[in-house]
Design an enzyme around this catalytic site. Structure first.
Site, PDB file in Angstrom:
ATOM      1  CB  ILE A   1     -15.953   0.828  -0.548  1.00 57.22           C
ATOM      2  CG1 ILE A   1     -15.690  -0.496  -1.258  1.00 57.22           C
ATOM      3  CG2 ILE A   1     -17.379   1.287  -0.749  1.00 57.22           C
ATOM      4  CD1 ILE A   1     -16.538  -1.634  -0.730  1.00 57.22           C
TER       5      ILE A   1
ATOM      6  CB  VAL B   1      -0.966   0.010   1.208  1.00 55.68           C
ATOM      7  CG1 VAL B   1      -1.738   1.330   1.271  1.00 55.68           C
ATOM      8  CG2 VAL B   1      -1.922  -1.167   1.130  1.00 55.68           C
TER       9      VAL B   1
ATOM     10  N   GLY C   1      -6.164  -4.736  -1.377  1.00 59.24           N
ATOM     11  CA  GLY C   1      -5.263  -4.575  -2.523  1.00 59.24           C
ATOM     12  C   GLY C   1      -4.533  -3.252  -2.437  1.00 59.24           C
TER      13      GLY C   1
ATOM     14  CE  LYS D   1     -11.520  -4.750   6.971  1.00 57.82           C
ATOM     15  NZ  LYS D   1     -11.382  -5.828   5.964  1.00 57.82           N
TER      16      LYS D   1
END
Lengths: 441, 441
Positions: free
Chosen positions: B137, B17, B303, B206
């Site tokens: 998102i 990342v 990702g 989360k």
């Protein structure tokens, strides 16, 4: 300059959305104040006729017919009257008077948004418009802020709830177009005159706004290619299903080599695409971005409460910026890409042809298509369903009729027009039953 | 104070990342500068070992092993190292030094987010964390800003791509759990040790962040009820399909009368629910809000590039706030609702029982369920599929085995536990094959 302890909010319009906005401002005043860091005082509501009946939540003392004077004494102006004028003049006056603006007016933004954005940047105030596209769905903010470090490649939107409802009823219950529209009218999903929806005008306005936003380019509604759903038949819908698709009215915004393309038309969407599952009057916007990959935003595209929710989110943001003494990221930062000519837009097509059922026809059609430079992905001769009247019909040359479904690879709109003309000219082709674009695969 | 012409950005961590974040900062520098109103200068990248090999985009002169000194000379600190320590100490030090913080660290936020948010509010800086939940998102920003004038009632999230991939493979190809996990591992969707994913720990972190955000309440990972997918069998998945459902691992956050409830467990989701169509390793968060109605946000949950896209969106926001000389809306504004006791959480259940195929069993089971105060929506005796080994098996009392599928109305977890115990005690019940919650209907 110390932060203000209160901000003056003016509301232009007091219809279904305006009433819900006033309700939220009043009922959630404490919450909003603690989020913003200042109270939001509703100082007036401009209406055409102050004597008209109103919801009990509306304090009659707030009503005024002098919108111009009202915007001059506001820090934030919320516009929910719609239409080009007097909304444009009032908002430009508000901006010139130093107010930030929140609007749900898609027609105005699609026609002349850049004028507003530029005026706001020059005046150092915000123009926010989350409610103008896809109602309650946060889509403007994600594109404007979350994806600001990314590059958007394509936007596919179901941005008109009426047409999605109509197509969904045709798909689910096999209704004809007229029957589905009549049902949508009965349920209040469609207007008595459904033209703006079914001919794609509403979706085209939203496509212009989305394309401007996604590609930092001035796209107005006149740049948007538009085709409605009035020609879609129950047969088209049934065949779409048979080939693994569902028909949706899409607003498509793309950055292509030829420039920015924005168009609205019915399209075959593969059943496993996330947009295929968007049912009833819901909206959804599907985005393909370089780094983020595929994103989709789904929700209610219309209605008083959902739209008011989107308006309030914007009000909090612009209010917070004023408390800080500034504004959000510049809006009129334009990359200024060219607008692509309609004929250059490339997509896949599915054609359905009634042909004479005799040897060699499939090969003949395939050859004509190839000759026009369009590459074929698949040609299938499909069994006619029993209920299809053509199943037992006899063609003009005495042979029975068979059905060919041709799917092309990506081809330019201009090349396809030639292909369809050439196919229609063939003796063996009784009828070009439909030509539909395929998107999302 | 004049607006700065450049902001100093420090990057903590340079894995997949971090490298993508550095790439976007460098490649899109001009775009970012014009959006922010100041240049974003990457002044350093803290790594554990500056001699390790790096992507060519990384300027070796930027690397440092002294993260603490780096954060002291930054306006914005981006943290992508993960884990609780040293991330927490570094971020608190950054905040104390006056820097704004962007983090993708779900573990830290789920464990101790409120400490960071409070420190940031006191220091007048931002903590943004879009990438910590559902990767690319935009979900944190819509909840935090777009829905700020609304009231969220429920959040249902598919927030772990690994488990969604595994369940999707079981659903689509009839794989057993172990086979699907092995396949996910081969494709790089699952770790060699998949525990954090398949046991629901990742989703629980989360859920804690989402619940805190949606309900302005301090919810940590220890408040989250958690059940993984390791007990889900191919049979469960096949039966789910037969009853019009698909099994998903959901993170569920609700504001109930008993307080805020956050839980993670596999659930039966009706096939026509938008979450049912979320395939493969994709994530989605479905929100029910009072005014906005139903919303869903869909995209890639993990990702390098997708996560970096989310990080960059945050960087632009906090940078813009610094150019303005302020921060975004306060984060540590807490309503402070109580956390509901696990036993109070209410949902619908579907039980699958193997029973002796003799008269009166259905009535007997229904009576036992009713006696425990759980209301039955439907009891169906279902034909066993041919491939089910039980179809020809003989029960312990010599009778053949039949299958009962019982669906309840909403019932409390505690009542259901009693119900299941009472059912299992019945002579006619050979086996309680599964008890699954039903959500989203």
């Amino acid at each position: 300059m110390p932060a203000p302890s209160a901000l003056r909010v003016a509301l232009l319009g007091c219809g279904v959305v305006g009433t819900q906005v006033a309700r939220l401002l009043i009922e959630q005043a404490d919450d909003l104040a603690s989020r913003v860091g200042a109270r939001l005082d509703l100082v007036g509501i401009a209406v055409r006729d102050i004597t008209a009946p109103r919801d009990a939540i509306i304090d009659p003392a707030l009503l005024t017919e002098d919108a111009r004077a009202l915007v001059e004494r506001a820090d934030i102006v919320i516009e929910v009257i719609g239409g080009i004028e007097p909304a444009r003049t009032l908002l430009l006056h508000a901006i010139a008077s130093g107010a930030s603006v929140v609007t749900a007016n898609k027609a105005l933004l699609a026609e002349d948004g850049p004028t507003l954005y530029r005026a706001a940047d020059e005046a150092g105030v915000d123009v926010y418009y989350e409610a103008a596209v896809a109602g309650a769905i946060p889509i403007v903010r994600p594109i404007r802020e979350s994806l600001t470090g990314d590059r958007i490649q394509r936007v596919l939107g179901i941005v008109n709830g009426t047409t999605n409802y109509v197509l969904d009823q045709m798909t689910t219950h096999g209704l004809a177009f007229d029957e589905a529209v009549a049902q949508a009218q009965e349920l209040g999903y469609a207007e008595a005159d459904p033209t703006a929806d079914v001919e794609g005008f509403d979706a085209a306005a939203k496509a212009a706004i989305l394309a401007s936003l996604a590609f930092h380019t001035r796209v107005t509604i006149s740049d948007v290619q538009r085709e409605g759903i009035t020609k879609i038949t129950a047969d088209d819908v049934a065949w779409a299903k048979q080939t693994g698709h569902v028909i949706k009215l899409l607003a498509i915004c793309e950055a292509t080599e030829a420039g920015v393309s924005a168009r609205v038309h019915p399209a075959l969407v593969p059943l496993d695409h996330p947009l295929a599952g968007v049912r009833g009057a819901f909206n959804a916007v599907f985005i393909e971005a370089e780094a983020a990959g595929e994103l989709m935003f789904y929700g209610r595209g219309a209605g008083g409460a959902p739209t008011a929710s989107a308006v309030l989110g914007d009000v909090v943001s612009v209010a917070r910026h004023r408390v800080l003494g500034g504004k959000g990221p510049a809006e009129s930062h334009y990359a200024g890409l060219p607008i692509a000519a309609p004929a250059t837009s490339r997509t896949r097509y599915q054609m359905r042809l009634a042909v004479s059922d005799r040897p060699g026809v499939l090969a003949q059609v395939a050859q004509v298509v190839s000759a026009t430079g369009v590459s074929i992905e698949a040609v299938r001769q499909v069994a006619l369903p029993d209920q299809d009247s053509r199943a037992t019909s006899v063609g003009s040359d005495g042979s029975t009729v068979a059905l060919l479904v041709i799917t092309t690879h990506h081809a330019a709109e201009s090349a396809l027009a030639q292909t369809v003309a050439a196919i229609a000219d063939l003796d063996a082709v009784q009828d070009v039953m439909s030509v539909l674009r395929v998107e999302g695969s």
